[in-house]
Design a protein around this motif. Structure first.
Motif, PDB file in Angstrom:
ATOM      1  N   ASN A  83      24.312  -1.299  -9.375  1.00  0.00           N
ATOM      2  CA  ASN A  83      24.882  -2.035  -8.243  1.00  0.00           C
ATOM      3  C   ASN A  83      23.818  -2.608  -7.318  1.00  0.00           C
ATOM      4  OD1 ASN A  83      27.763  -1.647  -8.672  1.00  0.00           O
ATOM      5  ND2 ASN A  83      27.368   0.520  -8.258  1.00  0.00           N
ATOM      6  N   GLY A  84      22.561  -2.351  -7.599  1.00  0.00           N
ATOM      7  CA  GLY A  84      21.480  -2.857  -6.769  1.00  0.00           C
ATOM      8  C   GLY A  84      21.131  -1.978  -5.585  1.00  0.00           C
ATOM      9  N   PHE A  85      21.806  -0.834  -5.444  1.00  0.00           N
ATOM     10  CA  PHE A  85      21.549   0.028  -4.287  1.00  0.00           C
ATOM     11  C   PHE A  85      20.131   0.604  -4.301  1.00  0.00           C
ATOM     12  CE2 PHE A  85      26.312   0.904  -4.666  1.00  0.00           C
ATOM     13  CZ  PHE A  85      26.634  -0.112  -3.807  1.00  0.00           C
ATOM     14  N   ALA A  86      19.644   1.022  -5.462  1.00  0.00           N
ATOM     15  CA  ALA A  86      18.303   1.607  -5.551  1.00  0.00           C
ATOM     16  C   ALA A  86      17.258   0.565  -5.166  1.00  0.00           C
ATOM     17  CB  ALA A  86      18.040   2.142  -6.947  1.00  0.00           C
ATOM     18  N   PHE A  87      17.428  -0.664  -5.664  1.00  0.00           N
ATOM     19  CA  PHE A  87      16.475  -1.726  -5.339  1.00  0.00           C
ATOM     20  C   PHE A  87      16.482  -2.013  -3.841  1.00  0.00           C
ATOM     21  CE2 PHE A  87      15.731  -6.217  -4.430  1.00  0.00           C
ATOM     22  CZ  PHE A  87      14.401  -6.304  -4.809  1.00  0.00           C
ATOM     23  N   GLU A  88      17.654  -2.220  -3.280  1.00  0.00           N
ATOM     24  CA  GLU A  88      17.751  -2.572  -1.859  1.00  0.00           C
ATOM     25  C   GLU A  88      17.179  -1.478  -0.970  1.00  0.00           C
ATOM     26  OE1 GLU A  88      21.723  -3.737  -0.839  1.00  0.00           O
ATOM     27  OE2 GLU A  88      21.792  -5.234  -2.428  1.00  0.00           O
ATOM     28  N   SER A  89      17.516  -0.233  -1.250  1.00  0.00           N
ATOM     29  CA  SER A  89      17.022   0.849  -0.394  1.00  0.00           C
ATOM     30  C   SER A  89      15.530   1.077  -0.594  1.00  0.00           C
ATOM     31  CB  SER A  89      17.817   2.136  -0.626  1.00  0.00           C
ATOM     32  OG  SER A  89      17.757   2.529  -1.976  1.00  0.00           O
ATOM     33  N   ALA A  90      15.065   1.047  -1.831  1.00  0.00           N
ATOM     34  CA  ALA A  90      13.631   1.252  -2.083  1.00  0.00           C
ATOM     35  C   ALA A  90      12.809   0.114  -1.482  1.00  0.00           C
ATOM     36  CB  ALA A  90      13.376   1.369  -3.576  1.00  0.00           C
ATOM     37  N   ARG A  91      13.301  -1.119  -1.578  1.00  0.00           N
ATOM     38  CA  ARG A  91      12.588  -2.258  -0.995  1.00  0.00           C
ATOM     39  C   ARG A  91      12.429  -2.071   0.509  1.00  0.00           C
ATOM     40  NH1 ARG A  91      15.205  -8.130  -0.784  1.00  0.00           N
ATOM     41  NH2 ARG A  91      16.635  -6.887   0.454  1.00  0.00           N
ATOM     42  N   GLU A  92      13.498  -1.681   1.192  1.00  0.00           N
ATOM     43  CA  GLU A  92      13.424  -1.490   2.644  1.00  0.00           C
ATOM     44  C   GLU A  92      12.477  -0.363   3.016  1.00  0.00           C
ATOM     45  OE1 GLU A  92      14.620  -3.604   4.913  1.00  0.00           O
ATOM     46  OE2 GLU A  92      15.217  -4.776   3.163  1.00  0.00           O
ATOM     47  N   ILE A  93      12.470   0.683   2.225  1.00  0.00           N
ATOM     48  CA  ILE A  93      11.557   1.806   2.492  1.00  0.00           C
ATOM     49  C   ILE A  93      10.110   1.366   2.300  1.00  0.00           C
ATOM     50  CG2 ILE A  93      10.804   4.062   1.634  1.00  0.00           C
ATOM     51  CD1 ILE A  93      13.853   4.597   1.096  1.00  0.00           C
ATOM     52  N   LEU A  94       9.833   0.654   1.201  1.00  0.00           N
ATOM     53  CA  LEU A  94       8.475   0.155   0.964  1.00  0.00           C
ATOM     54  C   LEU A  94       8.022  -0.773   2.088  1.00  0.00           C
ATOM     55  CD1 LEU A  94       8.584  -0.604  -2.867  1.00  0.00           C
ATOM     56  CD2 LEU A  94       7.346   1.243  -1.724  1.00  0.00           C
ATOM     57  N   LEU A  95       8.881  -1.696   2.468  1.00  0.00           N
ATOM     58  CA  LEU A  95       8.537  -2.614   3.559  1.00  0.00           C
ATOM     59  C   LEU A  95       8.254  -1.857   4.846  1.00  0.00           C
ATOM     60  CD1 LEU A  95      11.087  -5.502   2.952  1.00  0.00           C
ATOM     61  CD2 LEU A  95       8.597  -5.635   2.767  1.00  0.00           C
ATOM     62  N   HIS A  96       9.109  -0.887   5.167  1.00  0.00           N
ATOM     63  CA  HIS A  96       8.924  -0.114   6.396  1.00  0.00           C
ATOM     64  C   HIS A  96       7.580   0.620   6.377  1.00  0.00           C
ATOM     65  CE1 HIS A  96      10.032   2.138   9.978  1.00  0.00           C
ATOM     66  NE2 HIS A  96       9.518   3.189   9.368  1.00  0.00           N
ATOM     67  N   ILE A  97       7.265   1.245   5.265  1.00  0.00           N
ATOM     68  CA  ILE A  97       5.998   1.982   5.175  1.00  0.00           C
ATOM     69  C   ILE A  97       4.821   1.032   5.331  1.00  0.00           C
ATOM     70  CG2 ILE A  97       4.509   3.288   3.608  1.00  0.00           C
ATOM     71  CD1 ILE A  97       7.136   4.546   2.488  1.00  0.00           C
ATOM     72  N   PHE A  98       4.836  -0.079   4.596  1.00  0.00           N
ATOM     73  CA  PHE A  98       3.712  -1.010   4.660  1.00  0.00           C
ATOM     74  C   PHE A  98       3.583  -1.667   6.028  1.00  0.00           C
ATOM     75  CE2 PHE A  98       3.696  -1.642  -0.176  1.00  0.00           C
ATOM     76  CZ  PHE A  98       2.603  -0.803  -0.331  1.00  0.00           C
ATOM     77  N   GLN A  99       4.688  -1.935   6.693  1.00  0.00           N
ATOM     78  CA  GLN A  99       4.637  -2.619   7.985  1.00  0.00           C
ATOM     79  C   GLN A  99       4.350  -1.675   9.157  1.00  0.00           C
ATOM     80  OE1 GLN A  99       8.466  -4.531   7.924  1.00  0.00           O
ATOM     81  NE2 GLN A  99       7.708  -6.288   6.771  1.00  0.00           N
ATOM     82  N   ASN A 100       4.570  -0.388   8.958  1.00  0.00           N
ATOM     83  CA  ASN A 100       4.455   0.549  10.073  1.00  0.00           C
ATOM     84  C   ASN A 100       3.445   1.670   9.849  1.00  0.00           C
ATOM     85  OD1 ASN A 100       6.683  -0.407  11.947  1.00  0.00           O
ATOM     86  ND2 ASN A 100       7.751  -0.239   9.997  1.00  0.00           N
ATOM     87  N   SER A 101       2.591   1.508   8.858  1.00  0.00           N
ATOM     88  CA  SER A 101       1.572   2.524   8.610  1.00  0.00           C
ATOM     89  C   SER A 101       0.321   1.855   8.068  1.00  0.00           C
ATOM     90  CB  SER A 101       2.083   3.571   7.609  1.00  0.00           C
ATOM     91  OG  SER A 101       2.087   3.044   6.302  1.00  0.00           O
ATOM     92  N   ASP A 102      -0.707   2.636   7.916  1.00  0.00           N
ATOM     93  CA  ASP A 102      -1.944   2.081   7.362  1.00  0.00           C
ATOM     94  C   ASP A 102      -2.127   2.456   5.896  1.00  0.00           C
ATOM     95  OD1 ASP A 102      -2.423   4.751   7.732  1.00  0.00           O
ATOM     96  OD2 ASP A 102      -4.301   4.500   8.814  1.00  0.00           O
ATOM     97  N   HIS A 103      -1.056   2.865   5.221  1.00  0.00           N
ATOM     98  CA  HIS A 103      -1.145   3.181   3.795  1.00  0.00           C
ATOM     99  C   HIS A 103      -1.468   1.904   3.024  1.00  0.00           C
ATOM    100  CE1 HIS A 103       0.187   7.275   4.134  1.00  0.00           C
ATOM    101  NE2 HIS A 103       1.261   6.916   4.791  1.00  0.00           N
ATOM    102  N   PRO A 104      -2.562   1.884   2.262  1.00  0.00           N
ATOM    103  CA  PRO A 104      -2.930   0.675   1.524  1.00  0.00           C
ATOM    104  C   PRO A 104      -2.133   0.486   0.231  1.00  0.00           C
ATOM    105  CG  PRO A 104      -4.542   2.376   1.150  1.00  0.00           C
ATOM    106  CD  PRO A 104      -3.560   2.917   2.161  1.00  0.00           C
TER     107      PRO A 104
END
Length: 88
Positions: free
Chosen positions: A15-36
């Motif tokens: 249903n695309g739920f895994a993609f949508e949720s994982a994408r938002e989590i990845l974006l949040h981590i990259f935009q709000n942390s210094d994890h390379p």
């Protein structure tokens, strides 16, 4: 800090739920942390997970073995954030 995500909800698959949720989590981590980079592991025969990881912009990095269990390691670099933001 370690973040571990698991997706195992058979009744909600495809249903695309895994993609949508994982994408938002990845974006949040990259935009709000210094994890390379962010690393993910999956079983070599789990084609659905591999397809999802590739769609999220992760690339195969290496195969590892932990307690006689082979895992494939995928890696997303912070530079992939722009691509993730434009995925729909």
């Amino acid at each position: 800090m370690t973040l571990d995500l698991h997706f195992f909800l058979p009744s909600f698959q495809a249903n695309g739920f895994a993609f949508e949720s994982a994408r938002e989590i990845l974006l949040h981590i990259f935009q709000n942390s210094d994890h390379p980079a962010i690393m993910a592991t999956t079983l070599p025969h789990n084609l659905s997970s591999i397809k999802l990881l590739k769609k999220l912009g992760l690339q195969f990095n290496e195969e590892i073995e932990i307690t006689n269990l082979k895992l494939h390691v995928y890696l997303a670099e912070k530079s992939k954030v722009v691509e993730l933001q434009n995925m729909d």
